[in-house]
Motif scaffolding. Structure first.
Motif, mmCIF file in Angstrom:
data_model
loop_
_atom_site.group_PDB
_atom_site.id
_atom_site.type_symbol
_atom_site.label_atom_id
_atom_site.label_comp_id
_atom_site.label_asym_id
_atom_site.label_seq_id
_atom_site.Cartn_x
_atom_site.Cartn_y
_atom_site.Cartn_z
ATOM 1 N N ASP A 149 -69.259 -48.632 3.294
ATOM 2 C CA ASP A 149 -70.520 -48.795 2.564
ATOM 3 C C ASP A 149 -70.488 -48.015 1.256
ATOM 4 N N ALA A 150 -69.870 -46.822 1.310
ATOM 5 C CA ALA A 150 -69.798 -46.005 0.100
ATOM 6 C C ALA A 150 -68.913 -46.650 -0.958
ATOM 7 N N CYS A 151 -67.935 -47.450 -0.513
ATOM 8 C CA CYS A 151 -67.031 -48.136 -1.446
ATOM 9 C C CYS A 151 -67.556 -49.516 -1.832
ATOM 10 N N HIS A 152 -68.835 -49.758 -1.491
ATOM 11 C CA HIS A 152 -69.462 -51.044 -1.831
ATOM 12 C C HIS A 152 -68.669 -52.235 -1.277
ATOM 13 N N GLY A 153 -68.151 -52.042 -0.092
ATOM 14 C CA GLY A 153 -67.437 -53.138 0.569
ATOM 15 C C GLY A 153 -65.988 -53.300 0.170
ATOM 16 N N ASP A 154 -65.474 -52.432 -0.684
ATOM 17 C CA ASP A 154 -64.072 -52.534 -1.118
ATOM 18 C C ASP A 154 -63.179 -51.993 0.001
ATOM 19 N N ARG A 155 -62.593 -52.881 0.762
ATOM 20 C CA ARG A 155 -61.805 -52.495 1.937
ATOM 21 C C ARG A 155 -60.544 -51.736 1.532
ATOM 22 N N ALA A 156 -59.921 -52.127 0.426
ATOM 23 C CA ALA A 156 -58.704 -51.432 0.000
ATOM 24 C C ALA A 156 -59.002 -49.970 -0.321
ATOM 25 N N ALA A 157 -60.119 -49.746 -1.021
ATOM 26 C CA ALA A 157 -60.484 -48.363 -1.354
ATOM 27 C C ALA A 157 -60.818 -47.582 -0.094
ATOM 28 N N LEU A 189 -53.370 -57.169 -3.987
ATOM 29 C CA LEU A 189 -52.716 -55.997 -3.405
ATOM 30 C C LEU A 189 -53.162 -54.685 -4.055
ATOM 31 N N TYR A 190 -53.912 -54.783 -5.162
ATOM 32 C CA TYR A 190 -54.352 -53.589 -5.870
ATOM 33 C C TYR A 190 -55.864 -53.579 -6.026
ATOM 34 N N GLY A 191 -56.553 -54.386 -5.221
ATOM 35 C CA GLY A 191 -57.993 -54.554 -5.376
ATOM 36 C C GLY A 191 -58.753 -53.246 -5.276
ATOM 37 N N GLY A 192 -59.713 -52.992 -6.241
ATOM 38 C CA GLY A 192 -60.599 -51.830 -6.210
ATOM 39 C C GLY A 192 -59.929 -50.540 -6.592
ATOM 40 N N ALA A 193 -58.740 -50.573 -7.155
ATOM 41 C CA ALA A 193 -58.018 -49.330 -7.462
ATOM 42 C C ALA A 193 -58.696 -48.544 -8.565
ATOM 43 N N ASP A 194 -59.364 -49.268 -9.455
ATOM 44 C CA ASP A 194 -59.989 -48.574 -10.582
ATOM 45 C C ASP A 194 -61.400 -48.121 -10.280
ATOM 46 N N GLU A 195 -61.931 -48.506 -9.107
ATOM 47 C CA GLU A 195 -63.316 -48.162 -8.789
ATOM 48 C C GLU A 195 -63.365 -46.915 -7.915
ATOM 49 N N ALA A 196 -64.307 -46.049 -8.180
ATOM 50 C CA ALA A 196 -64.477 -44.830 -7.375
ATOM 51 C C ALA A 196 -65.565 -45.041 -6.366
ATOM 52 N N PRO A 197 -65.455 -44.435 -5.196
ATOM 53 C CA PRO A 197 -66.513 -44.540 -4.198
ATOM 54 C C PRO A 197 -67.815 -43.971 -4.744
ATOM 55 N N ALA A 198 -68.886 -44.553 -4.331
ATOM 56 C CA ALA A 198 -70.199 -44.166 -4.872
ATOM 57 C C ALA A 198 -70.674 -42.847 -4.333
ATOM 58 N N ALA A 199 -70.104 -42.385 -3.265
ATOM 59 C CA ALA A 199 -70.655 -41.179 -2.621
ATOM 60 C C ALA A 199 -69.838 -39.959 -2.974
ATOM 61 N N GLY A 200 -69.553 -39.772 -4.274
ATOM 62 C CA GLY A 200 -68.954 -38.508 -4.685
ATOM 63 C C GLY A 200 -67.447 -38.495 -4.670
ATOM 64 N N GLY A 201 -66.779 -39.639 -4.671
ATOM 65 C CA GLY A 201 -65.323 -39.655 -4.749
ATOM 66 C C GLY A 201 -64.685 -39.609 -3.375
ATOM 67 N N GLU A 202 -63.330 -39.778 -3.411
ATOM 68 C CA GLU A 202 -62.604 -39.859 -2.154
ATOM 69 C C GLU A 202 -62.712 -38.565 -1.359
#
Length: 656
Positions: A624-632, A588-601
């Motif tokens: 694609d910018a979130c490297h497949g992280d659907r939650a992000a 339920l918290y997957g990818g919360a600590d990862e930032a999108p690769a394309a310059g942030g949200e």
């Protein structure tokens, strides 16, 4: 004759024998009977012909007589008209010679009158004494009287004959010489004792057999060569709707016109396990001729209620006297009020009423077996077994023996007595084949044959076993793609894909998430022993709505049980709980600590700010910018996982 007044109660140890005769025969019986008092109870009855026959038959019905001794025409008449053994006093050559010698001492003008036939010893007597006298025979009493009168008119003085003839001679003023010797009467009495003994043995055997037949559940009737009922047991009385007293002597084809005896009685052929409707009941009949020395004596008919056989057959197939259906779920257990789930329940109720094969498609964890169980419990097969097997859980040889069973000695290590396969175990019920797409190709061929022929051939067996089974198959795989790739038989696919239901994944049931989460959370608390379940925290419910649930209901159930362990029954604040849940339920918290690769949200706009025609491509770029992280990606776009999934389906391949 008033039998109860005239006769004492019948002895249980000694047979009762009636001696039938008039005058001289009766006196001879009276003189000899005391010598046999220890062996039989002899009762002298001074009656003959019709009167005697009525008395004997009445006594026989009351069990008061075992055998009868009589002589001459009286004995011949009784043999034809009574239902107990009749022993005739037999005239020997010695009797004839002795009686003629006695008559010769009285007068040379003598005659011999015997019943039915003359004796060859007469000619020897004539030659020895140089006599010439007439020999006559009679059949009826009137015939005997006429001959005695004729002999008197011819000037004869002495007549030799049985008791009837000697009595008639004396009535005409002639000398009558009794033909029977004491020895002949004694032999007849001894023969009667033996006949009565054998009759009692036969009666005991009959009573034993009738007792056995009366305790059978199977109806049994015996008929003679003319088709008349000779015996029937209580179950057959019930099946035919006839009492035994009414049925005995009645032609079976008249009592039950549907039961033909042409095969056994006219052609001497067995007719086994035929199905016939008799008095609104479906019966399984066996008709077997009774032969002795090549002579047809009659036939035996056995009958069983088809419904009783089906119940026994079901118990034999399942290996237990009263096996439950093996289901826990009804169609109402398929929770959710979304449009897709309403359509699933409508189809399931429609399909439950028929026996056609059903193919359930859907991702893992969507509730395919719950649906199959619900359809079984809503069907006419609900009282019969529901048997389930996961085709992906067994290696090919073991799956084959599980499905089809095997005979004793079919292979090394085979269980003694063999094993009943799941198709037979599910007879009259439902067989659920889960993960059918993982069944080996070799077994697909055997399964196809079972579905076509409705027969199972156990491993090592020579004779197939008929089965009546509804098959419900389920898979998470794309069977059509597998058919194109050669991994699944096309003919089997068409045989399975008669009725089809697609179970929607959770991401397509957006409106059901809250309802499902609350229900599964409450069930988890009950499993943990919590008597008063509490509601799911709102922030957890919100995260459940945003998660894509790739494992569907199974994953949701597992996740919420972990939440229940962490939250239910504990006094804990929200922040502390959230920190704990980030560790225990990272889904339920997957990818919360990862930032999108394309310059942030901030580099991407929320989806509702994008033109509808460009939303699909925009969603693809964010993912694609979130490297497949659907939650992000969902957090950036401000949408739920289900909305993201739909938008990705709309995006053309390679969109960026």
């Amino acid at each position: 004759m008033d039998l109860p007044a005239a006769l004492p109660p019948r002895s249980q140890s000694r047979p009762v024998i009636w001696t039938m005769g008039i005058s001289r025969v009766s006196r001879a019986f009276a003189e000899l009977a005391p010598a046999y008092a220890g062996q039989a109870d002899f009762r002298i009855v001074d009656e003959g012909f019709e009167t005697a026959a009525r008395s004997i038959n009445e006594a026989a019905r009351q069990g008061l007589v075992d055998a009868v001794v009589a002589g001459g025409s009286n004995g011949a008449y009784l043999r034809q008209h009574v239902d107990v053994p009749v022993i005739l006093i037999k005239v020997t050559g010695f009797d004839v010679m002795h009686a003629l010698t006695t008559a010769r001492q009285l007068s040379s003008r003598l005659a011999l009158v015997t019943h039915a036939s003359t004796f060859p010893e007469t000619e020897a007597f004539k030659q020895a004494f140089g006599l010439d006298f007439p020999s006559h025979s009679y059949v009826t009493t009137e015939d005997a009287a006429a001959q005695v009168k004729a002999l008197k008119r011819a000037g004869l003085e002495v007549i030799v004959g049985p008791g009837l003839v000697s009595d008639l001679a004396e009535q005409q003023g002639l000398a009558g010489v009794f033909l029977y010797s004491s020895n002949s009467i004694r032999v007849a009495m001894e023969d009667a004792i033996e006949a009565a003994r054998l009759a009692r043995i036969e009666q005991r055997r009959r009573e034993y057999l009738n007792t056995v037949l009366s305790h059978l559940n199977e109806g049994v009737a015996a008929v003679d060569a003319e088709g008349r009922i000779q015996s029937l047991n209580p179950p057959m009385e019930r099946l035919l709707g006839l009492r035994r007293e009414q049925a005995i002597g009645l032609p079976l084809e008249e009592a039950a016109p549907a039961i033909s005896l042409d095969g056994p009685l006219r052609h001497g052929q067995k007719e086994l396990e035929t199905i016939q409707k008799v008095r609104d009941k479906v019966l399984i009949l066996n008709r077997i001729p009774i032969l002795s020395g090549g002579e047809l004596l009659g036939a035996v008919v056995t009958a069983q209620d088809a419904q009783a056989i089906q119940r026994v057959d079901r118990n034999l197939r399942t290996g237990a006297p009263a096996r439950p259906s093996g289901t826990r779920y009804d169609l109402d257990d398929l929770l959710g009020s979304s449009g897709p789930m309403q359509r699933v329940r409508e189809l399931a109720r429609l399909y439950a009423g028929v026996s056609s094969t059903v193919l359930i498609e859907g991702e893992s964890g969507t509730g395919k077996e719950v649906l199959a169980q619900g359809m079984h419990r809503a069907s006419p097969r609900r009282d019969f077994p529901f048997v389930a097997i996961n085709c992906a859980a067994f290696p090919e040889p073991l799956l084959e023996s599980e499905l089809f069973g095997y005979e004793e000695g079919a292979f090394t290590g085979a269980r003694k007595g063999g094993k009943t396969g799941l198709f037979e175990a599910a007879h009259n019920g439902t067989l659920f084949l889960d993960e059918i797409g993982d069944m080996p190709l070799a077994l697909q061929v055997r399964l196809l044959r079972v579905l076509q022929e409705r027969q199972v051939l156990p491993v090592g067996a020579l004779e197939p076993v008929a089965v009546n089974v509804r098959v419900i198959a389920a898979t998470h795989r794309d069977l059509q793609a597998m058919v194109r790739a050669g991994d699944f038989r096309q003919d089997l696919f068409y045989r399975l894909n008669i009725l089809r239901i697609a179970m929607p994944p959770l991401r397509e049931r957006e409106g059901d998430i809250d309802e499902l989460a609350e229900e599964l959370y409450a069930r988890a608390q009950r499993r943990l022993g919590m008597a008063r379940p509490v509601r799911l925290p709102a922030f957890v419910r919100s995260r459940c709505a945003q998660y894509a649930w790739p494992g569907n209901l199974r994953e949701m159930e597992n996740v919420l049980e972990r939440v229940a362990v962490s939250h239910a029954g504990r006094k804990i604040g929200r922040k502390e709980l959230e920190l704990e849940l980030e560790i225990t339920v990272p889904e339920l918290y997957g990818g919360a600590d990862e930032a999108p690769a394309a310059g942030g949200e901030a580099a991407f706009a929320p989806l509702d700010e994008i033109a509808r025609t460009s939303q699909a491509a925009h969603a693809r770029r964010v993912l694609d910018a979130c490297h497949g992280d659907r939650a992000a990606a969902c957090r950036i776009l401000g949408i739920s996982p289900a909305t993201l999934w739909r938008k990705l389906k709309e995006a053309p391949p390679g969109a960026s």
